[in-house]
Design a protein around this motif. Structure first.
Motif, mmCIF file in Angstrom:
data_model
loop_
_atom_site.group_PDB
_atom_site.id
_atom_site.type_symbol
_atom_site.label_atom_id
_atom_site.label_comp_id
_atom_site.label_asym_id
_atom_site.label_seq_id
_atom_site.Cartn_x
_atom_site.Cartn_y
_atom_site.Cartn_z
ATOM 1 N N LEU A 15 -4.232 -1.487 -6.722
ATOM 2 C CA LEU A 15 -2.984 -2.175 -7.035
ATOM 3 C C LEU A 15 -2.304 -1.672 -8.303
ATOM 4 O O LEU A 15 -1.182 -2.063 -8.603
ATOM 5 C CB LEU A 15 -3.242 -3.681 -7.188
ATOM 6 N N ILE A 22 4.524 -6.391 -8.907
ATOM 7 C CA ILE A 22 3.952 -7.613 -8.336
ATOM 8 C C ILE A 22 4.049 -8.782 -9.309
ATOM 9 O O ILE A 22 4.417 -9.896 -8.934
ATOM 10 C CB ILE A 22 2.490 -7.366 -7.919
ATOM 11 N N SER A 166 -2.991 -9.977 1.525
ATOM 12 C CA SER A 166 -3.017 -9.162 0.320
ATOM 13 C C SER A 166 -4.448 -9.003 -0.161
ATOM 14 O O SER A 166 -5.289 -9.889 0.048
ATOM 15 C CB SER A 166 -2.182 -9.833 -0.784
#
Length: 213
Positions: A15, A22, A166
């Motif tokens: 990520l 995000i 996710s």
């Protein structure tokens, strides 16, 4: 590195390149968190930041304390953080890859430990808190702003939905009271506990090391 730490490192490595984008969905109260950090760390000499990510709060911490170690379990996050601090001209901060469950630091060396928005995604938050306590000086400060995925029914439902689509998973859906209880159970004395607004509220908890043997 234990299995939980390896799993978390893999998740956050994947990520890292998208992380700054995000967090914009959840950063409504970040300015207030920074204000509180400046207030609560005033006069602090040495501090350890755990789960620093790409540095949402690191620069503020570096402004306030004399010497800072900023760490994360993800090498990719650490690489981005190191570049960010270098480009900002921050010179009083060492950046390291570090496992929250087994900190590579001596016992009783930091005046403060800061772990922002991470306890809820840790598989072993109690173990992390025990390590935070270990590396703090007697009476040292702990600050753990934490997303409250269990703040109410709608937040719990949203959190579960996000975890299905996710790699970001809230292993503990805290309410402010349960976050306080966890911190207290590991030998800390709560000095400040505030709920800050947001898509997921943030429970801002400041505590100090108690006298538990």
């Amino acid at each position: 590195m234990n299995a939980a730490a390896r799993s978390e490192a893999h998740t956050w490595d994947a990520l890292a390149n998208r992380y700054d984008v995000i967090v914009r969905m959840f950063d409504r109260s970040y300015p207030r968190v920074r204000e509180l950090l400046r207030e609560d760390l005033r006069g602090c000499r040495t501090a350890l930041e755990v789960s620093a990510g790409t540095g949402q709060f690191t620069a503020v911490l570096a402004e306030v304390v004399e010497a800072l170690v900023a760490s994360d379990v993800s090498p990719n996050m650490v690489a981005q953080l190191r570049t960010r601090l270098h480009d900002a001209g921050v010179t009083n901060t060492d950046v390291e890859v570090m496992n929250a469950y087994a900190l590579s630091a001596d016992t009783g060396v930091f005046d403060a430990v800061i772990c922002a928005n991470a306890l809820h995604v840790m598989e072993q938050p109690s173990q992390a808190l025990r390590e935070f306590r270990r590396v703090l000086v007697p009476g040292g400060n702990l600050i753990v702003p934490t997303f409250l995925h269990g703040a109410n029914r709608s937040r719990r439902v949203l959190s579960r939905a996000l975890s299905m689509v996710s790699p970001f998973v809230a292993h503990t859906r805290f309410e402010l009271a349960t976050l306080e209880s966890l911190v207290e159970s590991e030998g800390f004395i709560i000095e400040r506990a505030e709920r800050l607004p947001g898509l997921f509220p943030i429970g801002y908890v400041k505590a100090r090391v108690g006298d538990r043997a």
